[in-house]
Scaffold this motif. Structure first.
Motif, PDB file in Angstrom:
ATOM      1  N   SER A 227       0.816  -1.212   0.000  1.00 40.92           N
ATOM      2  CA  SER A 227       0.000   0.000   0.000  1.00 40.92           C
ATOM      3  C   SER A 227       0.850   1.262   0.000  1.00 40.92           C
ATOM      4  CB  SER A 227      -0.918   0.019   1.238  1.00 40.92           C
ATOM      5  OG  SER A 227      -0.138  -0.026   2.430  1.00 40.92           O
ATOM      6  N   SER A 228       2.180   1.114  -0.054  1.00 45.09           N
ATOM      7  CA  SER A 228       3.046   2.283  -0.011  1.00 45.09           C
ATOM      8  C   SER A 228       2.971   3.029  -1.339  1.00 45.09           C
ATOM      9  CB  SER A 228       4.490   1.877   0.275  1.00 45.09           C
ATOM     10  OG  SER A 228       4.956   1.016  -0.744  1.00 45.09           O
ATOM     11  N   PRO A 229       2.715   4.333  -1.302  1.00 38.37           N
ATOM     12  CA  PRO A 229       2.595   5.107  -2.545  1.00 38.37           C
ATOM     13  C   PRO A 229       3.959   5.333  -3.191  1.00 38.37           C
ATOM     14  CG  PRO A 229       2.500   6.569  -0.656  1.00 38.37           C
ATOM     15  CD  PRO A 229       2.545   5.169  -0.093  1.00 38.37           C
ATOM     16  N   ILE A 230       3.915   5.736  -4.447  1.00 36.83           N
ATOM     17  CA  ILE A 230       5.145   6.080  -5.154  1.00 36.83           C
ATOM     18  C   ILE A 230       5.692   7.386  -4.596  1.00 36.83           C
ATOM     19  CG2 ILE A 230       6.084   6.770  -7.394  1.00 36.83           C
ATOM     20  CD1 ILE A 230       4.066   4.919  -8.697  1.00 36.83           C
ATOM     21  N   SER A 231       6.978   7.406  -4.315  1.00 34.04           N
ATOM     22  CA  SER A 231       7.600   8.619  -3.787  1.00 34.04           C
ATOM     23  C   SER A 231       8.322   9.364  -4.901  1.00 34.04           C
ATOM     24  CB  SER A 231       8.597   8.273  -2.675  1.00 34.04           C
ATOM     25  OG  SER A 231       9.715   7.580  -3.208  1.00 34.04           O
ATOM     26  N   TYR A 232       8.558  10.632  -4.674  1.00 33.66           N
ATOM     27  CA  TYR A 232       9.241  11.473  -5.666  1.00 33.66           C
ATOM     28  C   TYR A 232      10.630  10.936  -5.985  1.00 33.66           C
ATOM     29  CZ  TYR A 232      11.590  15.548  -7.651  1.00 33.66           C
ATOM     30  OH  TYR A 232      12.310  16.385  -8.459  1.00 33.66           O
ATOM     31  N   ASP A 233      11.367  10.528  -4.958  1.00 35.36           N
ATOM     32  CA  ASP A 233      12.741  10.065  -5.148  1.00 35.36           C
ATOM     33  C   ASP A 233      12.819   8.795  -5.990  1.00 35.36           C
ATOM     34  OD1 ASP A 233      13.814  12.157  -3.733  1.00 35.36           O
ATOM     35  OD2 ASP A 233      13.799  11.095  -1.824  1.00 35.36           O
ATOM     36  N   GLU A 234      11.721   8.062  -6.063  1.00 35.79           N
ATOM     37  CA  GLU A 234      11.723   6.838  -6.864  1.00 35.79           C
ATOM     38  C   GLU A 234      11.545   7.112  -8.352  1.00 35.79           C
ATOM     39  OE1 GLU A 234       9.772   3.334  -4.223  1.00 35.79           O
ATOM     40  OE2 GLU A 234       8.464   5.049  -4.601  1.00 35.79           O
ATOM     41  N   VAL A 235      11.208   8.342  -8.695  1.00 35.81           N
ATOM     42  CA  VAL A 235      10.910   8.646 -10.098  1.00 35.81           C
ATOM     43  C   VAL A 235      11.942   9.605 -10.698  1.00 35.81           C
ATOM     44  CG1 VAL A 235       9.088   9.265 -11.723  1.00 35.81           C
ATOM     45  CG2 VAL A 235       8.481   8.370  -9.479  1.00 35.81           C
ATOM     46  N   LEU A 236      11.762  10.904 -10.508  1.00 37.53           N
ATOM     47  CA  LEU A 236      12.615  11.866 -11.211  1.00 37.53           C
ATOM     48  C   LEU A 236      14.087  11.806 -10.809  1.00 37.53           C
ATOM     49  CD1 LEU A 236      10.427  15.062 -11.696  1.00 37.53           C
ATOM     50  CD2 LEU A 236      10.952  13.229 -13.284  1.00 37.53           C
ATOM     51  N   PRO A 237      14.444  11.758  -9.523  1.00 36.44           N
ATOM     52  CA  PRO A 237      15.870  11.646  -9.200  1.00 36.44           C
ATOM     53  C   PRO A 237      16.512  10.399  -9.797  1.00 36.44           C
ATOM     54  CG  PRO A 237      14.653  12.357  -7.272  1.00 36.44           C
ATOM     55  CD  PRO A 237      13.641  11.974  -8.304  1.00 36.44           C
ATOM     56  N   ALA A 238      15.769   9.282  -9.753  1.00 33.82           N
ATOM     57  CA  ALA A 238      16.292   8.040 -10.337  1.00 33.82           C
ATOM     58  C   ALA A 238      16.483   8.198 -11.847  1.00 33.82           C
ATOM     59  CB  ALA A 238      15.336   6.889 -10.043  1.00 33.82           C
ATOM     60  N   LEU A 239      15.542   8.901 -12.473  1.00 33.85           N
ATOM     61  CA  LEU A 239      15.624   9.134 -13.906  1.00 33.85           C
ATOM     62  C   LEU A 239      16.795  10.051 -14.255  1.00 33.85           C
ATOM     63  CD1 LEU A 239      13.852   8.105 -16.231  1.00 33.85           C
ATOM     64  CD2 LEU A 239      12.639  10.291 -16.144  1.00 33.85           C
ATOM     65  N   GLU A 240      17.012  11.073 -13.430  1.00 33.23           N
ATOM     66  CA  GLU A 240      18.134  11.994 -13.643  1.00 33.23           C
ATOM     67  C   GLU A 240      19.460  11.238 -13.636  1.00 33.23           C
ATOM     68  OE1 GLU A 240      18.610  15.205 -14.086  1.00 33.23           O
ATOM     69  OE2 GLU A 240      16.639  16.111 -13.872  1.00 33.23           O
TER      70      GLU A 240
ATOM     71  N   THR B 205      -1.302  13.680  -8.223  1.00 35.01           N
ATOM     72  CA  THR B 205      -2.620  13.534  -7.617  1.00 35.01           C
ATOM     73  C   THR B 205      -2.529  13.399  -6.103  1.00 35.01           C
ATOM     74  OG1 THR B 205      -3.452  12.456  -9.613  1.00 35.01           O
ATOM     75  CG2 THR B 205      -4.708  12.117  -7.588  1.00 35.01           C
ATOM     76  N   SER B 206      -1.543  12.636  -5.632  1.00 33.77           N
ATOM     77  CA  SER B 206      -1.384  12.461  -4.190  1.00 33.77           C
ATOM     78  C   SER B 206      -1.052  13.784  -3.512  1.00 33.77           C
ATOM     79  CB  SER B 206      -0.283  11.439  -3.897  1.00 33.77           C
ATOM     80  OG  SER B 206       0.993  11.916  -4.286  1.00 33.77           O
ATOM     81  N   TRP B 207      -0.312  14.642  -4.176  1.00 36.18           N
ATOM     82  CA  TRP B 207       0.001  15.952  -3.609  1.00 36.18           C
ATOM     83  C   TRP B 207      -1.229  16.852  -3.595  1.00 36.18           C
ATOM     84  CZ3 TRP B 207       5.117  16.658  -6.805  1.00 36.18           C
ATOM     85  CH2 TRP B 207       6.144  15.943  -6.172  1.00 36.18           C
ATOM     86  N   GLU B 208      -2.042  16.724  -4.655  1.00 38.73           N
ATOM     87  CA  GLU B 208      -3.236  17.573  -4.738  1.00 38.73           C
ATOM     88  C   GLU B 208      -4.258  17.225  -3.660  1.00 38.73           C
ATOM     89  OE1 GLU B 208      -4.532  16.927  -8.690  1.00 38.73           O
ATOM     90  OE2 GLU B 208      -3.143  18.391  -9.590  1.00 38.73           O
ATOM     91  N   THR B 209      -4.299  15.958  -3.297  1.00 43.31           N
ATOM     92  CA  THR B 209      -5.253  15.544  -2.259  1.00 43.31           C
ATOM     93  C   THR B 209      -4.709  15.774  -0.860  1.00 43.31           C
ATOM     94  OG1 THR B 209      -4.379  13.287  -2.383  1.00 43.31           O
ATOM     95  CG2 THR B 209      -6.297  13.807  -3.739  1.00 43.31           C
ATOM     96  N   ALA B 210      -3.408  16.018  -0.743  1.00 43.78           N
ATOM     97  CA  ALA B 210      -2.807  16.287   0.570  1.00 43.78           C
ATOM     98  C   ALA B 210      -3.101  17.718   0.981  1.00 43.78           C
ATOM     99  CB  ALA B 210      -1.305  16.041   0.513  1.00 43.78           C
ATOM    100  N   ASP B 211      -2.705  18.049   2.202  1.00 41.24           N
ATOM    101  CA  ASP B 211      -2.908  19.393   2.730  1.00 41.24           C
ATOM    102  C   ASP B 211      -2.137  20.386   1.842  1.00 41.24           C
ATOM    103  OD1 ASP B 211      -3.585  21.505   4.428  1.00 41.24           O
ATOM    104  OD2 ASP B 211      -1.717  21.283   5.543  1.00 41.24           O
TER     105      ASP B 211
END
Length: 552
Positions: free
Chosen positions: A175-188, A246-252
């Motif tokens: 149930s762990s969501p995708i984190s930012y570090d798993e996407v763009l930094p890894a891609l960089e 989307t996860s950021w938009e639904t967060a505070d």
């Protein structure tokens, strides 16, 4: 952005030069008469107009990488110990090809040994330009693209599992969501070796172009473009980034935007999604639209490289030798020295072409006399500008001006194509089955314009200008046009006044050939010369007097 296109700074400049014969003399005169302040405004206008035609080929990342390479070239000449370049953790992952259990050990060892000796793969320090050879480009790109393909496939697999609610390391649910570090930094990190090596290759192809390097560059360019399209059209990557947004938009909202880091991450994700949209990620996989879109992208790269090569070839082909000292009277010493040295180099090259070693040795050892000449004017920027600003002989200025204006156009293409065909017949090049692009850049521009319109239509835009502005600050095409008109309204009167003052000075001091009866108005090859004289008279200062203070 993910695209790593071939840098073609020449494209912006030479498109204007090639199209200039179709402009009116009035426009050319006024353009040449614009002073320092007005020209700064014109640069701004050109920048904004570029957003309408998207002549700038760089993405932000490609430009940054290219800028780093240029800065590194300058730094390496003045530093004995160079600082490290980029993340040090990438050494092991980028200097070896990924292998599997069934890969032959000897082959893997050979690849690793080749990689270890290839400066294009040493991306943790400043580029070692003095060690780079054209023959190293293909092995480097093969290694990088192989590693990149395996790494990206692994990333997509991991992201797919997370999107499906599975733990990538096991078959159990997660149930762990995708984190930012798993996407763009890894891609960089993944893309860094490709951006580093290809930026170096592109830079060298622009400033130290040789037949061997050009051949290697053109052979690898389609592979680089295809790799960039793989990133830009990855549905898994797009879905992962969309999920993250989307996860950021639904967060505070307040918590998500309270820190600078969070705001920058949001912007990075948003810009990447937009970039992928413009690279056709929304086109159905395998559809005729996607196939055609990718064909256009590959053709763009081919046309861009051919355009730059044509300009470079035409620039190299032109040369005008001046032998009469009266033709260079009052020309600055620095310009005379440059032209005299250019003549010596021409003699050396001519001897090499003829295979005359004795003549070559004599030319290499000849003493260059800037005051006595001979002098050879070329179309390279410093030589051309010096001729336009300081050469008193109008006929010489005219020949140089027209030579520059007609580079790689219908006026010079026939001769260049004939020479290329002769080289093919001698077996110096291998003819391809497809028709060659040709040496006429006017035809290339026309094809690019048609393909841009078609590509914009595939993505749902009415025209390419709208597509270009989708990633720029200007809200629409009308805004760019309005600003350009506003700048024209302010700049045109100043340019007209300056042209009139330069014309009056030419009439008063230029002699009979500049009288109104002999010359109703200054020609395009006259304006730069007389504007320079006007500047010297107005400010009582010559450019040569400033040279000791700006030696570089």
């Amino acid at each position: 952005e993910f695209v790593v296109p071939s840098p073609s700074n020449t494209f912006v400049t030479t498109t204007t030069a090639t199209a200039s014969p179709h402009k009116s003399n009035k426009t050319q005169h006024l353009g040449s008469a614009v002073g320092t302040t007005t020209m700064k405004i014109s640069v701004l206008a050109a920048t904004l107009l570029a957003s309408q035609s998207n002549l700038r080929p760089y993405s932000v990342r490609a430009f940054t990488a290219h800028r780093n390479v240029v800065a590194a070239a300058a730094a390496s000449a003045s530093r004995t110990s160079a600082p490290r370049y980029g993340p040090t953790s990438l050494v092991a992952s980028t200097c070896k090809m990924s292998t599997t259990a069934d890969v032959d050990v000897a082959t893997a060892d050979d690849a690793t040994a080749a990689s270890a000796n290839n400066p294009l793969l040493e991306n943790t320090s400043l580029p070692k330009f003095q060690s780079i050879q054209p023959s190293q480009l293909t092995p480097a790109m093969t290694s990088i693209l192989s590693q990149l393909d395996a790494s990206f496939a692994s990333l997509e697999s991991s992201l797919s599992a997370k999107l499906a609610g599975r733990d990538p390391s096991s078959s159990s649910s997660s149930s762990s969501p995708i984190s930012y570090d798993e996407v763009l930094p890894a891609l960089e990190k993944m893309q860094h070796p490709l951006g580093y090596a290809w930026s170096i290759a592109s830079h060298l192809n622009g400033v130290k172009n040789t037949d061997e390097l050009r051949k290697e560059y053109e052979a690898n360019q389609p592979k680089v473009v295809q790799a960039s399209m793989k990133f830009g059209q990855s549905k898994v990557l797009y879905d992962a980034l969309s999920s993250l947004r989307t996860s950021w938009e639904t967060a505070d909202e307040e918590a998500a935007t309270s820190s600078f880091l969070a705001a920058q991450r949001r912007r990075a994700v948003s810009n990447t999604l937009r970039s992928m949209t413009l690279q056709g990620v929304g086109l159905p996989v395998g559809s005729p639209e996607q196939v055609r879109f990718n064909e256009i992208k590959l053709r763009f790269a081919e046309l861009s490289t051919a355009f730059s090569n044509n300009v470079l070839d035409a620039t190299k082909a032109f040369g005008l030798t001046v032998t009469d000292p009266s033709d260079v009277e009052d020309v600055p010493e620095s310009a005379l020295a440059m032209w005299a040295e250019a003549h010596r180099r021409f003699l050396v090259k001519e001897a090499e072409t003829e295979g005359d070693e004795e003549k070559k040795t004599e030319a290499e050892g000849m003493e260059v006399d800037a005051a006595k000449g001979p002098w050879r004017i070329t179309l390279d920027g410093p030589s051309y500008i010096a001729a336009m600003q300081h050469m008193p002989n109008r006929d010489v200025r005219k020949k140089v001006y027209l030579g520059y204006l007609t580079r790689a156009s219908e006026f010079t293409a026939s001769e260049a194509e004939a020479e290329a065909e002769a080289a093919d017949n001698k077996g110096e090049e291998t003819k391809e089955e497809k028709a060659p692009i040709g040496k006429n850049n006017v035809l290339i521009i026309e094809e690019i314009l048609k393909l841009r319109k078609e590509m914009a239509g595939l993505l749902g835009f009415d025209n390419y200008a709208e597509m270009s502005l989708a990633s720029k600050m200007a809200p629409d095409v009308a805004s760019v046009t309005n600003l350009s008109n506003l700048i024209l309204e302010k700049a045109l009167p100043a340019a007209q006044r300056e042209l009139a003052a330069a014309t009056d000075l030419a009439r008063a001091t230029g002699g009979p050939e500049y009288s109104e009866s002999n010359l109703p108005k200054l020609m395009p090859w006259d304006t730069s010369f007389w504007v320079e004289r006007l500047k010297e008279k107005t400010f009582d200062l010559k450019e040569e007097e400033l040279r000791p203070y700006f030696a570089l």
